[in-house]
Design a protein around this motif. Structure first.
Motif, PDB file in Angstrom:
ATOM      1  N   ALA A 228       0.833  -1.203   0.000  1.00 38.00           N
ATOM      2  CA  ALA A 228       0.000   0.000   0.000  1.00 38.00           C
ATOM      3  C   ALA A 228       0.870   1.256   0.000  1.00 38.00           C
ATOM      4  O   ALA A 228       0.589   2.219  -0.724  1.00 38.00           O
ATOM      5  CB  ALA A 228      -0.928  -0.006   1.209  1.00 38.00           C
ATOM      6  N   ALA A 229       1.939   1.252   0.788  1.00 39.27           N
ATOM      7  CA  ALA A 229       2.850   2.400   0.811  1.00 39.27           C
ATOM      8  C   ALA A 229       3.543   2.565  -0.542  1.00 39.27           C
ATOM      9  O   ALA A 229       3.733   3.686  -1.022  1.00 39.27           O
ATOM     10  CB  ALA A 229       3.880   2.241   1.925  1.00 39.27           C
TER      11      ALA A 229
ATOM     12  N   TRP B 197       1.087   4.060  -2.982  1.00 37.30           N
ATOM     13  CA  TRP B 197       0.911   5.486  -2.673  1.00 37.30           C
ATOM     14  C   TRP B 197       2.118   6.293  -3.144  1.00 37.30           C
ATOM     15  O   TRP B 197       1.974   7.408  -3.636  1.00 37.30           O
ATOM     16  CB  TRP B 197       0.701   5.669  -1.171  1.00 37.30           C
ATOM     17  CG  TRP B 197       0.300   7.058  -0.812  1.00 37.30           C
ATOM     18  CD1 TRP B 197       1.127   8.094  -0.517  1.00 37.30           C
ATOM     19  CD2 TRP B 197      -1.025   7.585  -0.761  1.00 37.30           C
ATOM     20  NE1 TRP B 197       0.402   9.221  -0.269  1.00 37.30           N
ATOM     21  CE2 TRP B 197      -0.925   8.936  -0.405  1.00 37.30           C
ATOM     22  CE3 TRP B 197      -2.288   7.033  -0.963  1.00 37.30           C
ATOM     23  CZ2 TRP B 197      -2.026   9.755  -0.266  1.00 37.30           C
ATOM     24  CZ3 TRP B 197      -3.384   7.853  -0.811  1.00 37.30           C
ATOM     25  CH2 TRP B 197      -3.249   9.197  -0.466  1.00 37.30           C
TER      26      TRP B 197
ATOM     27  N   LEU C 168       1.846   6.826  -6.775  1.00 37.13           N
ATOM     28  CA  LEU C 168       0.852   7.870  -7.003  1.00 37.13           C
ATOM     29  C   LEU C 168       1.449   9.248  -6.723  1.00 37.13           C
ATOM     30  O   LEU C 168       1.200  10.202  -7.462  1.00 37.13           O
ATOM     31  CB  LEU C 168      -0.376   7.628  -6.119  1.00 37.13           C
ATOM     32  CG  LEU C 168      -1.502   8.639  -6.245  1.00 37.13           C
ATOM     33  CD1 LEU C 168      -2.135   8.546  -7.622  1.00 37.13           C
ATOM     34  CD2 LEU C 168      -2.538   8.397  -5.173  1.00 37.13           C
ATOM     35  N   ASN C 169       2.262   9.350  -5.674  1.00 40.52           N
ATOM     36  CA  ASN C 169       2.977  10.599  -5.381  1.00 40.52           C
ATOM     37  C   ASN C 169       3.877  10.993  -6.558  1.00 40.52           C
ATOM     38  O   ASN C 169       3.941  12.166  -6.931  1.00 40.52           O
ATOM     39  CB  ASN C 169       3.834  10.468  -4.129  1.00 40.52           C
ATOM     40  CG  ASN C 169       3.029  10.414  -2.868  1.00 40.52           C
ATOM     41  OD1 ASN C 169       1.833  10.639  -2.866  1.00 40.52           O
ATOM     42  ND2 ASN C 169       3.697  10.089  -1.778  1.00 40.52           N
TER      43      ASN C 169
ATOM     44  N   MET D 144       1.716  14.714   1.333  1.00 41.77           N
ATOM     45  CA  MET D 144       1.720  13.605   0.391  1.00 41.77           C
ATOM     46  C   MET D 144       2.925  12.682   0.647  1.00 41.77           C
ATOM     47  O   MET D 144       2.820  11.467   0.499  1.00 41.77           O
ATOM     48  CB  MET D 144       1.791  14.207  -1.013  1.00 41.77           C
ATOM     49  CG  MET D 144       1.479  13.309  -2.134  1.00 41.77           C
ATOM     50  SD  MET D 144       1.345  14.240  -3.680  1.00 41.77           S
ATOM     51  CE  MET D 144       3.026  14.743  -3.978  1.00 41.77           C
TER      52      MET D 144
ATOM     53  N   PRO E 153       2.994   7.776   3.201  1.00 43.55           N
ATOM     54  CA  PRO E 153       3.551   6.426   3.079  1.00 43.55           C
ATOM     55  C   PRO E 153       4.513   6.069   4.208  1.00 43.55           C
ATOM     56  O   PRO E 153       4.608   4.901   4.595  1.00 43.55           O
ATOM     57  CB  PRO E 153       4.288   6.440   1.741  1.00 43.55           C
ATOM     58  CG  PRO E 153       3.810   7.608   1.023  1.00 43.55           C
ATOM     59  CD  PRO E 153       3.320   8.580   2.028  1.00 43.55           C
TER      60      PRO E 153
ATOM     61  N   THR F  98      10.726   3.533   2.209  1.00 42.52           N
ATOM     62  CA  THR F  98       9.733   4.613   2.184  1.00 42.52           C
ATOM     63  C   THR F  98      10.332   5.915   2.692  1.00 42.52           C
ATOM     64  O   THR F  98      10.007   6.988   2.190  1.00 42.52           O
ATOM     65  CB  THR F  98       8.491   4.258   3.023  1.00 42.52           C
ATOM     66  OG1 THR F  98       8.893   3.945   4.355  1.00 42.52           O
ATOM     67  CG2 THR F  98       7.735   3.110   2.418  1.00 42.52           C
TER      68      THR F  98
END
Length: 173
Positions: free
Chosen positions: A60-61, A64, A67-68, A109, A113, A122
């Protein structure tokens, strides 16, 4: 003129309007854009690397983070997203945002994560994206004043304090 040309001209930012209202110099604006592009690349690579696992929070991180990266590329370097029709319009809207708004958006944003899955991937992957937000935040503070102006203000405050002090002593006598 085709509709695609009209969209490009409508979505293209006006450099005179954006530079007049935010007070950023041209080289600082380019520094922020380059940091945004490098931050997008680091988010993309670290996000992809983060997805190669079986831990669902890491996946999930990683998603994300990718997406960032997409949002950073879309806002800071729309030429990287030429295959997306609305890239220039999104970039024009992002250019109209104030620097503190960009700073809050990019930092928030980049932090999400890390909160979701605290790993070195991350943390290091989002560090440059967070630094882009910090650069925009510093530009929101404005230019530093010169020493002569500060010396005059300090001198005026000192004189006002002395006048208040002598006025209060005369009132007691």
């Amino acid at each position: 003129m085709s509709s695609q040309d009209e969209q490009f001209q409508a979505g293209a930012p006006d450099p005179a309007a954006s530079s007049a209202d935010d007070g950023m110099t041209w080289w600082y604006r380019w520094l922020c854009r380059i940091a945004g592009v490098i931050g997008g690349m680091s988010c993309a690579f670290a996000g992809l690397w983060n997805c190669v696992t079986i831990n669902p929070l890491n996946i999930a991180a990683g998603v994300w983070m990718m997406l960032n990266a997409f949002i950073l590329f879309l806002c800071e370097a729309p030429f990287c997203c030429q295959f997306i029709e609305f890239a220039n319009a999104v970039s024009a809207r992002a250019d109209k945002l104030r620097p503190w708004q960009k700073a809050a958006f990019y930092c928030g944003m980049a932090v999400f994560p890390v909160v979701l899955s605290l790993t070195l991937t991350t943390l290091f992957g989002n560090a440059i994206a967070f630094a882009t937000g910090v650069l925009y935040g510093l530009s929101a503070l404005g230019k530093k004043g010169d020493a002569i102006t500060y010396a005059r203000i300090h001198q005026q405050q000192k004189q006002m304090d002395e006048e208040k002090l002598t006025g209060s002593l005369e009132g007691q006598a």
